[in-house]
Design an enzyme around this catalytic site. Structure first.
Site, short mmCIF file in Angstrom:
data_model
loop_
_atom_site.label_atom_id
_atom_site.label_comp_id
_atom_site.label_asym_id
_atom_site.label_seq_id
_atom_site.Cartn_x
_atom_site.Cartn_y
_atom_site.Cartn_z
N ASP A 1 -20.46 20.47 -19.25
CA ASP A 1 -20.44 20.43 -17.78
C ASP A 1 -21.01 19.16 -17.18
O ASP A 1 -21.27 19.11 -16.00
CB ASP A 1 -21.20 21.64 -17.23
CG ASP A 1 -22.70 21.48 -17.34
OD1 ASP A 1 -23.15 21.06 -18.42
OD2 ASP A 1 -23.40 21.74 -16.35
N GLU A 2 -21.17 18.13 -17.98
CA GLU A 2 -21.82 16.91 -17.50
C GLU A 2 -21.15 15.70 -18.11
O GLU A 2 -20.85 15.71 -19.30
CB GLU A 2 -23.24 16.90 -18.05
CG GLU A 2 -24.36 17.06 -17.08
CD GLU A 2 -25.67 16.91 -17.82
OE1 GLU A 2 -26.18 15.78 -17.91
OE2 GLU A 2 -26.17 17.91 -18.34
N ASP B 1 -22.32 16.62 -12.62
CA ASP B 1 -23.00 17.73 -13.27
C ASP B 1 -22.64 19.02 -12.54
O ASP B 1 -22.92 19.16 -11.35
CB ASP B 1 -24.52 17.46 -13.21
CG ASP B 1 -25.31 18.48 -14.01
OD1 ASP B 1 -24.71 19.28 -14.75
OD2 ASP B 1 -26.55 18.47 -13.87
MG MG Z 1 -25.08 21.39 -15.05
#
Ligand code: MG
Length: 377
Positions: A125-126, A31
């Site tokens: 983003d993960e 993350d």
């Molecule tokens: Mg994040």
């Protein structure tokens, strides 16, 4: 294998109701830290160290992301801009640049893909990564997670946090424990206890409405959740009941599902010095073939098409492919096909900068029959 598996509600897979399988998996959840805001601070040094909100300050605007400096004031994503401004008067609003975030997202996905094809992105983003078997043949998921974090930092100048565990639920919880720029491991030994102590509103899959409902039923922690039986949870939460029942015990059998069906398995290497000799090219290809084959063996996947990629010193590139009738059955056989593709390009007119080997036309030939006994994460 995820490919071709019927889609079902991720919280209600039938497998969750039956007793969990014995195979110990190695799952990483990566993350990026305060992603959009961090990208803005990276690209505009004047924003560094300051409370930044990505979004518009207008009356009806909403904060899309907040920098850590802004979070100290209680500003967080999804908060109305007006509220954010009230909490932090010096908050700097910057408009979002999704094209830039998407480009960074592609960069990190490319890093993940060097370790495993089993990547399930949750957002830009993960992502979850299943590294039980991995293209680098690395034993420890923790080491992989540290390498990935270091690579992300080197290639994007941004930080990421990682959670390492034996299932998706715990890996996601773990990545939150040492943010920003941290790593946390939850082992099979500690998983069940870890869940007991957590507030249920921190659980992935428990949104604000569900958390409220649970509170009304006297369920605020993992321990509270564990004390309710399956029938009770199904009565009150329907299809999600079994998911809650098992996660309260640190058990989550959901597979890491790649968003695209995997089409190829490949490895490539850029050489320190350009290659001109056939022998040197063979030597450079050997570890790449081994890497791809190791993954095939470990995952029970076989392929029929071999592609050789050659990038020349001037950065132009060619690919050469060959498809055979029956799936390739050994590293030696793959090596022979690579040789058929490689030798006709010698002697080359220019130096070779990079070589790559990719296997495609894939098929799952067997289940991963033997449970992995390597318990260390
Ligand atoms: Mg994040």
């Amino acid at each position: 294998m995820p490919a071709g598996e019927p889609e079902d509600d991720e919280r209600s897979g039938g497998a969750l109701v039956t007793s969990p399988a014995g195979r110990v998996r190695k799952i990483i959840h990566i993350d990026m830290d305060a992603f959009y805001a961090s990208v803005e601070q990276r690209d505009n040094p004047e924003l560094r160290g300051k409370p930044v909100a990505v979004g518009y300050p207008e009356a009806r605007g909403v904060v899309a992301a907040a920098s850590y400096e802004a979070r100290k004031f209680g500003v967080h994503s999804a908060m109305p801009s007006v509220t954010a401004k009230r909490k932090c008067p010096e908050l700097i609003f910057v408009p979002h640049r999704f094209d830039v975030y998407r480009a960074v997202s592609r960069q990190i996905q490319a890093i993940f893909a060097e370790y495993t094809p089993l990547i399930e992105p949750l957002s830009l983003d993960e992502a979850y990564l299943d590294v039980t078997e991995n293209l680098k043949g690395m034993q420890l998921a923790t080491e992989i997670a540290e390498e990935i974090r270091a690579r992300i930092r080197a290639e994007t100048q941004l930080t990421a946090s990682a959670g390492v565990s034996y299932n998706k639920f715990l890996a996601k919880i773990a990545s939150d424990q040492r943010k920003p720029d941290g790593l946390f491991v939850i082992t099979p030994k500690h998983g069940p206890d870890f869940v007991q102590a957590l507030p249920v509103k921190k659980f992935h899959g428990v949104g604000p409405a569900t958390a409220e409902k649970m509170k009304g039923l006297g369920i605020e922690t993992g321990a509270d959740l564990k004390s309710r039986d399956l029938v009770f949870l199904q009565q009150h939460f329907g299809k999600s009941g079994p998911y809650f029942y098992w996660i309260a015990r640190g058990i989550d059998e959901r597979e890491v599902k790649p968003d695209r069906i995997r089409k190829s398995i490949g490895a490539e290497d850029t050489f320190r010095e350009d290659i001109h000799e056939l022998e040197a090219a063979r030597a450079g290809l050997k570890p790449l073939i081994d890497k791809v084959w190791h993954y095939c063996e470990a995952s029970g996947i076989r392929g029929k098409t071999v592609t050789l990629k050659v990038k020349w010193a001037d950065f132009t590139q060619i690919t050469r492919s060959k498809t055979i009738i029956a799936p390739i059955a050994s590293a030696a056989e793959m090596g022979e096909i690579v040789e058929l593709l490689l030798s006709p390009i010698f002697p080359p007119a220019k130096g070779i900068r990079l070589l790559g080997v990719t296997l495609s036309s894939l098929d799952q030939v067997d289940d991963r029959s033997e449970p992995q006994l390597a318990l260390a994460l």
